[in-house]
Enzyme design. Structure first.
Site, PDB file in Angstrom:
ATOM      1  N   GLN A 227       4.771  -7.351  -0.836  1.00  0.00           N
ATOM      2  CA  GLN A 227       3.942  -7.567   0.358  1.00  0.00           C
ATOM      3  C   GLN A 227       3.187  -8.887   0.313  1.00  0.00           C
ATOM      4  OE1 GLN A 227       1.411  -3.953  -0.764  1.00  0.00           O
ATOM      5  NE2 GLN A 227      -0.154  -5.223   0.203  1.00  0.00           N
TER       6      GLN A 227
ATOM      7  N   CYS B 123       0.455  -2.708   3.043  1.00  0.00           N
ATOM      8  CA  CYS B 123       1.114  -1.675   2.249  1.00  0.00           C
ATOM      9  C   CYS B 123       1.594  -0.527   3.127  1.00  0.00           C
ATOM     10  CB  CYS B 123       0.140  -1.156   1.207  1.00  0.00           C
ATOM     11  SG  CYS B 123      -1.394  -0.535   1.948  1.00  0.00           S
TER      12      CYS B 123
ATOM     13  N   HIS C 223      -4.388   2.635  -0.564  1.00  0.00           N
ATOM     14  CA  HIS C 223      -3.085   2.003  -0.736  1.00  0.00           C
ATOM     15  C   HIS C 223      -1.976   2.956  -0.289  1.00  0.00           C
ATOM     16  CE1 HIS C 223      -0.277  -0.890  -2.165  1.00  0.00           C
ATOM     17  NE2 HIS C 223       0.090  -0.246  -3.249  1.00  0.00           N
TER      18      HIS C 223
ATOM     19  N   ASN D 213       6.323   0.963  -5.357  1.00  0.00           N
ATOM     20  CA  ASN D 213       5.216   0.141  -4.876  1.00  0.00           C
ATOM     21  C   ASN D 213       5.787  -1.077  -4.151  1.00  0.00           C
ATOM     22  OD1 ASN D 213       2.639  -0.805  -4.470  1.00  0.00           O
ATOM     23  ND2 ASN D 213       2.060  -0.834  -6.632  1.00  0.00           N
TER      24      ASN D 213
END
Ligand SMILES: *[C@@H]1O[C@H](CO)[C@@H](O)[C@H](O)[C@H]1NC(C)=O
Length: 334
Positions: A134, A140, A277, A298
């Site tokens: 990102q 996110c 997140h 992630n």
């Protein structure tokens, strides 16, 4: 004979890697900082900035080495790409989940599902695209929603297509979602339903900044969803039923330095439940020592954690799950 040669070579390789890590640790800190800068392509604007970043790096190295030396942890910290950021700087840049609790949709289609396997890894089943990055944009939420959508699209059609986070950043701006300033996965799913899907990453490449919506590109949809559902809150058992069926968007509290500097192993915290997140649960399993974990994708590039992934402890005493992973889970429907 051949396999013996290979195993000898492997041993030499492992020893070389380990001694290289040891050698690295014996280097003076300024040298380690230089090496780290080269490894991650970090450039500072002047000597003052470099000195300041070195001090932060030094403090993080102390913290990492003390933590790893303590030895009673199931995971290790390391000088990853965030090693020259203070924890406050890290939190300000990378956590873009708008942690407010929204109303939860009531239908849970996996409510009566009982055939969850002992472990599952949606990467092996071809439902997960390579880890993305990102950059310095707090979106996110877009990466989490896109990964869940890529997953259900592959499961229902057999085709794995990398989809466009940037379309969400630029075009999904009429509700709560605010591009790099944060958003919610459920609002992203709402946009997908309204826009009849999402275009491809290739058609609408990621820039990592807030841009103007390219409606022509957004009109060329590559994958669509029919709706979305929320996993009943505060139940890792419910989350398991969901992840057994498809990759699931989850919100977590990723604000602690131990998450920032996570390197490998099963993460057991520290963390609270201030959800900040958005990530994607793409599997679960049990480590060799019996520790159960969630496999989490992630969006901080493949150099962070375990090739871009983190394994987070599963089935803990608190009903919210580790770092609140069971609080706000949701998924798109095909
Ligand atoms: C689960 O089973 C119960 C009892 O048969 C039924 O009422 C309910 O609708 C089922 N839930 C779903 C999501 O199918």
């Amino acid at each position: 004979m051949a396999s013996l040669k290979i195993s000898i070579l492997l041993t030499i390789f492992v020893l070389a890697v380990e001694s290289r890590e040891l050698l690295d640790q014996m280097q003076p800190l300024p040298v380690r900082h230089e090496q780290w800068m080269a490894q991650y392509g970090r450039v500072y604007k002047d000597a003052t900035e470099k000195q300041h970043r070195f001090e932060v790096f030094k403090a993080n190295v102390k913290l990492i080495e003390a933590f790893n030396a303590a030895g009673d942890h199931k995971y290790k910290l390391g000088t990853n790409k965030f090693a020259d950021l203070t924890n406050d700087e890290f939190k300000a840049i990378y956590n873009g989940y708008k942690g407010k609790t929204t109303s939860r949709a009531s239908v849970f289609m996996y409510e009566n599902f009982t055939a969850a396997p002992l472990s599952i890894d949606w990467r092996v089943k071809g439902a997960v695209t390579p880890v993305k990055d990102q950059g310095q944009c707090g979106c996110c939420w877009a990466f989490s929603a896109v990964a869940a959508t890529e997953g259900i699209h592959q499961i229902s059609t057999g085709k794995l297509i990398s989809l466009a986070e940037q379309e969400l950043v630029d075009c999904d701006v009429k509700g709560e979602d605010e591009g790099c300033n944060g958003g919610l996965m459920d609002d992203a799913f709402t946009y997908l339903v309204k826009n009849h899907g999402l275009t491809t990453e290739a058609n609408y490449p990621y820039t990592g900044t807030d841009g103007t919506c390219n409606t022509k590109k957004a009109a060329i949809t590559a994958a669509s969803i029919t709706g979305f559902q929320d996993v009943p809150a505060n139940s890792e058992a419910a989350l398991l039923k969901a992840v057994a069926n498809q990759p699931i968007s989850v919100a977590i509290d990723a604000g602690d330095y131990s998450f920032q500097l996570y390197s490998s192993g099963v993460f057991t915290g520290e963390c609270g439940t201030d959800l900040d997140h958005g990530v994607t649960a793409v599997g679960y399993g049990t480590d060799t020592d019996g520790t159960k974990y969630w496999l989490v994708k992630n969006s901080w590039g493949s150099s962070w954690g375990e090739n871009g992934y983190i394994r987070m402890e599963r089935d803990i005493d608190a009903q919210e799950g580790l770092c609140g992973i069971a609080m706000m889970a949701s998924y798109p429907t095909a």
